[in-house]
Design a protein around this motif. Sequence first.
Motif, PDB file in Angstrom:
ATOM      1  N   THR A 102     -66.297  34.239 -15.489  1.00 46.90           N
ATOM      2  CA  THR A 102     -67.739  34.064 -15.567  1.00 46.90           C
ATOM      3  C   THR A 102     -68.169  33.636 -16.970  1.00 46.90           C
ATOM      4  OG1 THR A 102     -67.979  35.780 -13.902  1.00 46.90           O
ATOM      5  CG2 THR A 102     -69.943  35.192 -15.147  1.00 46.90           C
ATOM      6  N   LEU A 103     -67.665  34.347 -17.978  1.00 46.47           N
ATOM      7  CA  LEU A 103     -68.071  34.015 -19.346  1.00 46.47           C
ATOM      8  C   LEU A 103     -67.629  32.602 -19.716  1.00 46.47           C
ATOM      9  CD1 LEU A 103     -67.424  37.364 -21.235  1.00 46.47           C
ATOM     10  CD2 LEU A 103     -69.598  36.365 -20.467  1.00 46.47           C
ATOM     11  N   SER A 104     -66.391  32.250 -19.426  1.00 43.50           N
ATOM     12  CA  SER A 104     -65.930  30.925 -19.841  1.00 43.50           C
ATOM     13  C   SER A 104     -66.628  29.839 -19.030  1.00 43.50           C
ATOM     14  CB  SER A 104     -64.411  30.822 -19.722  1.00 43.50           C
ATOM     15  OG  SER A 104     -64.042  30.664 -18.386  1.00 43.50           O
ATOM     16  N   THR A 105     -66.892  30.110 -17.757  1.00 40.93           N
ATOM     17  CA  THR A 105     -67.619  29.127 -16.955  1.00 40.93           C
ATOM     18  C   THR A 105     -69.000  28.885 -17.555  1.00 40.93           C
ATOM     19  OG1 THR A 105     -66.459  29.759 -14.943  1.00 40.93           O
ATOM     20  CG2 THR A 105     -68.565  28.634 -14.667  1.00 40.93           C
ATOM     21  N   LEU A 106     -69.691  29.981 -17.900  1.00 42.34           N
ATOM     22  CA  LEU A 106     -71.035  29.824 -18.449  1.00 42.34           C
ATOM     23  C   LEU A 106     -71.005  29.029 -19.755  1.00 42.34           C
ATOM     24  CD1 LEU A 106     -72.699  33.287 -17.771  1.00 42.34           C
ATOM     25  CD2 LEU A 106     -73.096  31.100 -16.637  1.00 42.34           C
ATOM     26  N   LEU A 107     -70.080  29.367 -20.625  1.00 40.56           N
ATOM     27  CA  LEU A 107     -70.023  28.699 -21.917  1.00 40.56           C
ATOM     28  C   LEU A 107     -69.673  27.216 -21.762  1.00 40.56           C
ATOM     29  CD1 LEU A 107     -70.017  28.794 -25.016  1.00 40.56           C
ATOM     30  CD2 LEU A 107     -67.573  29.287 -24.900  1.00 40.56           C
ATOM     31  N   PHE A 108     -68.539  26.954 -21.128  1.00 44.36           N
ATOM     32  CA  PHE A 108     -68.050  25.575 -21.085  1.00 44.36           C
ATOM     33  C   PHE A 108     -68.908  24.685 -20.188  1.00 44.36           C
ATOM     34  CE2 PHE A 108     -63.882  27.673 -22.224  1.00 44.36           C
ATOM     35  CZ  PHE A 108     -63.954  27.270 -23.546  1.00 44.36           C
ATOM     36  N   CYS A 109     -69.390  25.248 -19.084  1.00 46.42           N
ATOM     37  CA  CYS A 109     -70.198  24.428 -18.192  1.00 46.42           C
ATOM     38  C   CYS A 109     -71.552  24.105 -18.815  1.00 46.42           C
ATOM     39  CB  CYS A 109     -70.382  25.105 -16.833  1.00 46.42           C
ATOM     40  SG  CYS A 109     -68.851  25.197 -15.913  1.00 46.42           S
ATOM     41  N   SER A 110     -72.124  25.075 -19.560  1.00 45.03           N
ATOM     42  CA  SER A 110     -73.422  24.767 -20.156  1.00 45.03           C
ATOM     43  C   SER A 110     -73.263  23.750 -21.282  1.00 45.03           C
ATOM     44  CB  SER A 110     -74.105  26.043 -20.652  1.00 45.03           C
ATOM     45  OG  SER A 110     -73.341  26.653 -21.659  1.00 45.03           O
ATOM     46  N   LEU A 152     -73.816  34.911 -11.710  1.00 41.05           N
ATOM     47  CA  LEU A 152     -73.691  35.821 -10.576  1.00 41.05           C
ATOM     48  C   LEU A 152     -72.801  35.226  -9.494  1.00 41.05           C
ATOM     49  CD1 LEU A 152     -77.432  36.916 -10.386  1.00 41.05           C
ATOM     50  CD2 LEU A 152     -75.494  38.367 -10.991  1.00 41.05           C
ATOM     51  N   LEU A 153     -73.066  33.942  -9.182  1.00 38.96           N
ATOM     52  CA  LEU A 153     -72.278  33.310  -8.121  1.00 38.96           C
ATOM     53  C   LEU A 153     -70.813  33.214  -8.524  1.00 38.96           C
ATOM     54  CD1 LEU A 153     -74.829  30.525  -7.201  1.00 38.96           C
ATOM     55  CD2 LEU A 153     -74.220  32.523  -5.822  1.00 38.96           C
ATOM     56  N   THR A 154     -70.574  32.856  -9.787  1.00 38.84           N
ATOM     57  CA  THR A 154     -69.194  32.732 -10.255  1.00 38.84           C
ATOM     58  C   THR A 154     -68.483  34.069 -10.202  1.00 38.84           C
ATOM     59  OG1 THR A 154     -69.932  30.989 -11.750  1.00 38.84           O
ATOM     60  CG2 THR A 154     -67.757  31.906 -12.139  1.00 38.84           C
ATOM     61  N   PHE A 155     -69.183  35.106 -10.651  1.00 38.64           N
ATOM     62  CA  PHE A 155     -68.564  36.431 -10.664  1.00 38.64           C
ATOM     63  C   PHE A 155     -68.175  36.863  -9.256  1.00 38.64           C
ATOM     64  CE2 PHE A 155     -68.378  41.016 -10.597  1.00 38.64           C
ATOM     65  CZ  PHE A 155     -67.699  41.316 -11.774  1.00 38.64           C
ATOM     66  N   MET A 156     -69.103  36.679  -8.308  1.00 36.05           N
ATOM     67  CA  MET A 156     -68.821  37.137  -6.956  1.00 36.05           C
ATOM     68  C   MET A 156     -67.676  36.337  -6.338  1.00 36.05           C
ATOM     69  SD  MET A 156     -72.314  38.451  -5.286  1.00 36.05           S
ATOM     70  CE  MET A 156     -72.986  36.866  -4.940  1.00 36.05           C
ATOM     71  N   GLN A 157     -67.682  35.037  -6.600  1.00 34.01           N
ATOM     72  CA  GLN A 157     -66.616  34.210  -6.043  1.00 34.01           C
ATOM     73  C   GLN A 157     -65.264  34.619  -6.642  1.00 34.01           C
ATOM     74  OE1 GLN A 157     -67.539  30.099  -6.199  1.00 34.01           O
ATOM     75  NE2 GLN A 157     -65.991  29.557  -4.701  1.00 34.01           N
ATOM     76  N   ALA A 158     -65.232  34.833  -7.951  1.00 35.27           N
ATOM     77  CA  ALA A 158     -63.975  35.210  -8.598  1.00 35.27           C
ATOM     78  C   ALA A 158     -63.516  36.583  -8.111  1.00 35.27           C
ATOM     79  CB  ALA A 158     -64.146  35.217 -10.117  1.00 35.27           C
ATOM     80  N   TRP A 159     -64.471  37.476  -7.926  1.00 36.32           N
ATOM     81  CA  TRP A 159     -64.140  38.821  -7.449  1.00 36.32           C
ATOM     82  C   TRP A 159     -63.495  38.759  -6.064  1.00 36.32           C
ATOM     83  CZ3 TRP A 159     -64.415  43.511  -9.862  1.00 36.32           C
ATOM     84  CH2 TRP A 159     -64.235  44.631  -9.069  1.00 36.32           C
ATOM     85  N   ASN A 160     -63.992  37.862  -5.222  1.00 35.19           N
ATOM     86  CA  ASN A 160     -63.529  37.806  -3.842  1.00 35.19           C
ATOM     87  C   ASN A 160     -62.347  36.878  -3.618  1.00 35.19           C
ATOM     88  OD1 ASN A 160     -65.434  39.637  -2.991  1.00 35.19           O
ATOM     89  ND2 ASN A 160     -66.946  38.087  -2.424  1.00 35.19           N
ATOM     90  N   ASP A 161     -61.927  36.144  -4.624  1.00 37.62           N
ATOM     91  CA  ASP A 161     -60.854  35.170  -4.444  1.00 37.62           C
ATOM     92  C   ASP A 161     -59.559  35.863  -4.008  1.00 37.62           C
ATOM     93  OD1 ASP A 161     -59.730  32.719  -4.387  1.00 37.62           O
ATOM     94  OD2 ASP A 161     -59.273  32.622  -6.525  1.00 37.62           O
ATOM     95  N   PHE A 162     -58.821  35.211  -3.106  1.00 40.96           N
ATOM     96  CA  PHE A 162     -57.663  35.898  -2.540  1.00 40.96           C
ATOM     97  C   PHE A 162     -56.366  35.094  -2.568  1.00 40.96           C
ATOM     98  CE2 PHE A 162     -55.177  36.917   1.397  1.00 40.96           C
ATOM     99  CZ  PHE A 162     -54.652  38.115   0.953  1.00 40.96           C
ATOM    100  N   MET A 163     -56.379  33.861  -2.074  1.00 37.09           N
ATOM    101  CA  MET A 163     -55.118  33.165  -1.804  1.00 37.09           C
ATOM    102  C   MET A 163     -54.284  32.995  -3.077  1.00 37.09           C
ATOM    103  SD  MET A 163     -54.486  29.501   0.050  1.00 37.09           S
ATOM    104  CE  MET A 163     -52.875  28.995   0.652  1.00 37.09           C
ATOM    105  N   TRP A 164     -54.900  32.470  -4.117  1.00 36.18           N
ATOM    106  CA  TRP A 164     -54.125  32.210  -5.320  1.00 36.18           C
ATOM    107  C   TRP A 164     -53.655  33.499  -6.004  1.00 36.18           C
ATOM    108  CZ3 TRP A 164     -50.787  29.627  -7.647  1.00 36.18           C
ATOM    109  CH2 TRP A 164     -50.659  29.598  -9.024  1.00 36.18           C
TER     110      TRP A 164
END
Lengths: 287, 424, 335
Positions: A94-102, A212-224
């Motif tokens: 989440t933190l790196s997504t926010l920083l680099f994407c912004s 928020l969306l990134t955090f939830m998606q990362a929290w729920n990620d499974f296959m990898w």
Amino acid sequence: MTGSTRGSTRRSTRGSGESSGPLRYPLLFAVVIISAFPVYWTFMIPSRTNDVVGQLPPPFLPGGHFFANAARVFDTVNFGKALMNSVIVAGSITLSTLLFCSLAGFAFAKLNFRGRNALLLVVVSTMMVPVQLGIISLYIEMQELGWGNRLISVVLPTAVTAFGVVFMRQSVIQAVPDELLEAGRIDGCGTLRLYWHVALPALRPAMAVLGLLTFMQAWNDFMWPLIVLNAENPTVQVALSTLASGHYRDNTLVLAGTALGTIPVLVIFALFGRQIIGGIMEGAVKG
Amino acid sequence: MRARQGRLMAMAGTAVLAMVLSTTSACGGDDGGKTKLTINTFGVFGYTDLYKEFEASHPDVEIVETVSEYNDHHNNLVNHLAAGSGAADVEAVDEGFIAQLKATPEQFVNLNDLGASDRESDYPAFKWSASLSADGKTQIGLGTDVGGLAMCYRTDLLEAAGLPSDPAAVSALWPTWDAYFKTGRDFAAKNTGVKFFDAGTNIYNAQIFQLDESYYATGTSDVIVGSNPKVKTAFDTTAKAISDGLSAGLVAFEDEWVTAMKEGTFATITCPAWMQGYIKENAPETAGKWNIAEIPGGSGNWGGSWLTIPAQSDHKDLAYELVSFLTAPEQQTRIFKETGNFPSSVTSIKDSAVQSFTNPFFDDAPTGKIFGESAISLEPQYQGSKHGAIRQAMEHGIQRIEQENQAADKAFSESVDEAERAAR
Amino acid sequence: MTIATPAHPAQTTAESAPAARETPRRQRRPHSTFRRIGRATVPYWLIAPFFVIFTAFGLFPMLYTAWISLTDRDMLRPDAAKFIGLGNYTDLFSDEFFWNAVGNTFLLMAMSSVPQLAFALILAHILNTRLRARTLFRMGVLLPNITSIVAVTIVFSQIFGRQFGLISWLLDTVGLDPINWQAGEWTSKTAIASMVIWRWTGYNALIYLGAMQAIPKEHFEAAAMDGASTWRQLWHITLPALRPTIAFTALISVIGQIQLFTEPLLFDNSPGSVSGGNSHQFQTLALLLYEESFRLHNFGYGSAIAWVMFLVTMALAAGAYFVTRGTSRLTGGSR
């Protein structure tokens, strides 16, 4: 085209009509009950004991054993570590997504540089690439790098996403007026200071939604995580699948773990549900 | 609005931080400079108390066991060996996968280098050689148990159908599989509402493990699953029993199987020694209602495990201490008494405490005698490297017959196709 | 590579179908560049992280997967890999398990996407009325989407249990035989599709709701004055205006379904099985990829499956792009 009406389009917040019929509340209640029932089930079953749960009909009301069953989860699998791993993974992503994407979004929206449009097109195109189809090579790559079974192998591939870049670019265009940047420029700010002092404050709402969306998606990620991590160093989702596939399928235990793994996203949802819904309704969310 | 969002962000940040802190403090305390020794197992090894004893004698060691499902456990192990990281310090390996794993002995610590050669004389020849590399130089594991075959049954449920319940009399009912199935048809005719056995796969596998040769031609990598008439016979007789209504149609080791075991909806179950542990652990409330008879069709071995140390372990010497502690004859005797897993140590097998042991959970069945007689002299079946995958493909066929009423011939040919594809 | 456009709803709708949704006022100056700032290299540094990460962990693995797919490579013996050209692909096309997985994947895609989007439209239409406790209802319908697929599948597998499942019990109480959901060709797919539908309907409904609220209110007022019922309004006003959004959600849903993995993996009740049921009746392409690669260790063959999935995804995305472009031109022209 309809360009001239764009600005004046009135938002029909009150909806299209009130006459959808008397059935709309019962219908909506039914939908909400269907939506909530499995979640309720996840918390209700572990509050009972296995011998009650094994009966037919199953119990429908909660009992008092939730904490006993939750404690068993920690004894059975390495759930404390799983929780911590998930917090670290989802938090870092989440933190790196926010920083680099912004940063990238800011550059694409407001800076002029050679090849900008072509590069933006590349970014957008990569959103179509289902990255997990490269998992076999990614797996080999992580082993070669010596990162097999380490959290960094889960964090890095999604540390900055095309979706985030495009989303932040859109947000910068909407939320950061050129005039503000001009003013900052006249005050002698460099590009990074403009980003930090002018753009970032205006971007907070958008970053909240993306975060928020990134955090939830990362929290729920499974296959990898399932492929690259192991049972001693799992994320919550991997620990849950270990729990669910063990020889002793013990419903109160498995669902107690499931409930514990769901609590963080439920808390976030309860606190920020309005923002998340807003983000989705803005059409800002890629599935 | 902006201020509100900022506050929300701050709250979110605080929440995350609080979670990080609370989890670290929850997990941080017990590490305290101890060496963490990891062990991965499956099923029921019954080691919990032994870990505590080992930790008591090694105050600076903490043992962490992860129990996974059988297939998941072995597949994870293979993946972690290939990856070069991720395996535990001690990994249990079942008979179904030992052939595949000893083919790459360099992945494991040679236990002979750490003193295991002293133990050779204490193992039956077949148990020792099954985990020995092809060149005879590398011993990758020390045996924990063997899986001699027997038949567990519910005394109350047989009686309810007018059948005898004394082990000798029950064994006399089914010297052969044909006799077993005939007993099953008599049992079914009584309509007690209970099925004769739990799952076709357990009946089928028992017959397969009694063969001198099953899916691979002995000593080769030639897959003969489709051409070995004995495999077909085992499959067909199982299919017939299913169509006669003898099977509860459960998926073995799955949760409804566990529930059925508790509720007593089947009367007999194939019992390799380690199955006793499953029954006791899953259905403790059925204590005293079970007994153990001989398996139809002669002796055989299904399963039994080894403890191995992957070469990637950081604590090889300590891991070996743990392995030799857990597999020591006196511990094997103890585990046998507690869970039923039958020892693979000759000392332990010959120990009068084992020979004369009767298991109270199984109505004081003389399990020491039942499983002991064949354990030393066993001639093991040869298994090739994809034995596990072939077995799973064949089990799919049995389950298709049980659950989807597929015709036996079609189920067999489809399973053979799947097996040959998996072994390619 | 403009096929990427439909991936982003804001772009699709704001740029190619402006009337379909609200466009904030400020965006009327979208592409104005802040020309005077930006020293030569600074912008490149700002966008570099994305390109570095994508190249290292997106692009490179894709290309390397393409290379592996041309070899016979065992996961356990990478040194023994040998080049076999298109051998894996020719094997794939004559492999009945592959075609079975293709069929299952597309069937599941249809069985979950169509009802999901239809329900979502109806739900959005109801949510788009004057409601009390609006936010609570919206949160209620979104709840399934925030739970993890692992959690959903664990719970649904228990609800769909054969002997002790909730649904079997309900059937029993009304005098019907319990259903062995996992065993059947159709029942297993129904159960899996229901998990997908349950998880995604509310999410899509909110996207539709957002788009519906951007439709000028006057359209509805005029229709209401003509006496059109609310459901007729849905059919004649809302649907045409929502076409680009629907195409977008359909595309996203379809792409998600091609990669359907967790549900069929965890729904399988055979312990440790990754074959999608005894007859592979719910083995999807992603599950076959997983089984081949990480269970049977055929990395070459698994990589070939990955590339076929990738190409199918691209083809569908391109198709959706042309459909969307066609529709938005139509809607644009009709105004």
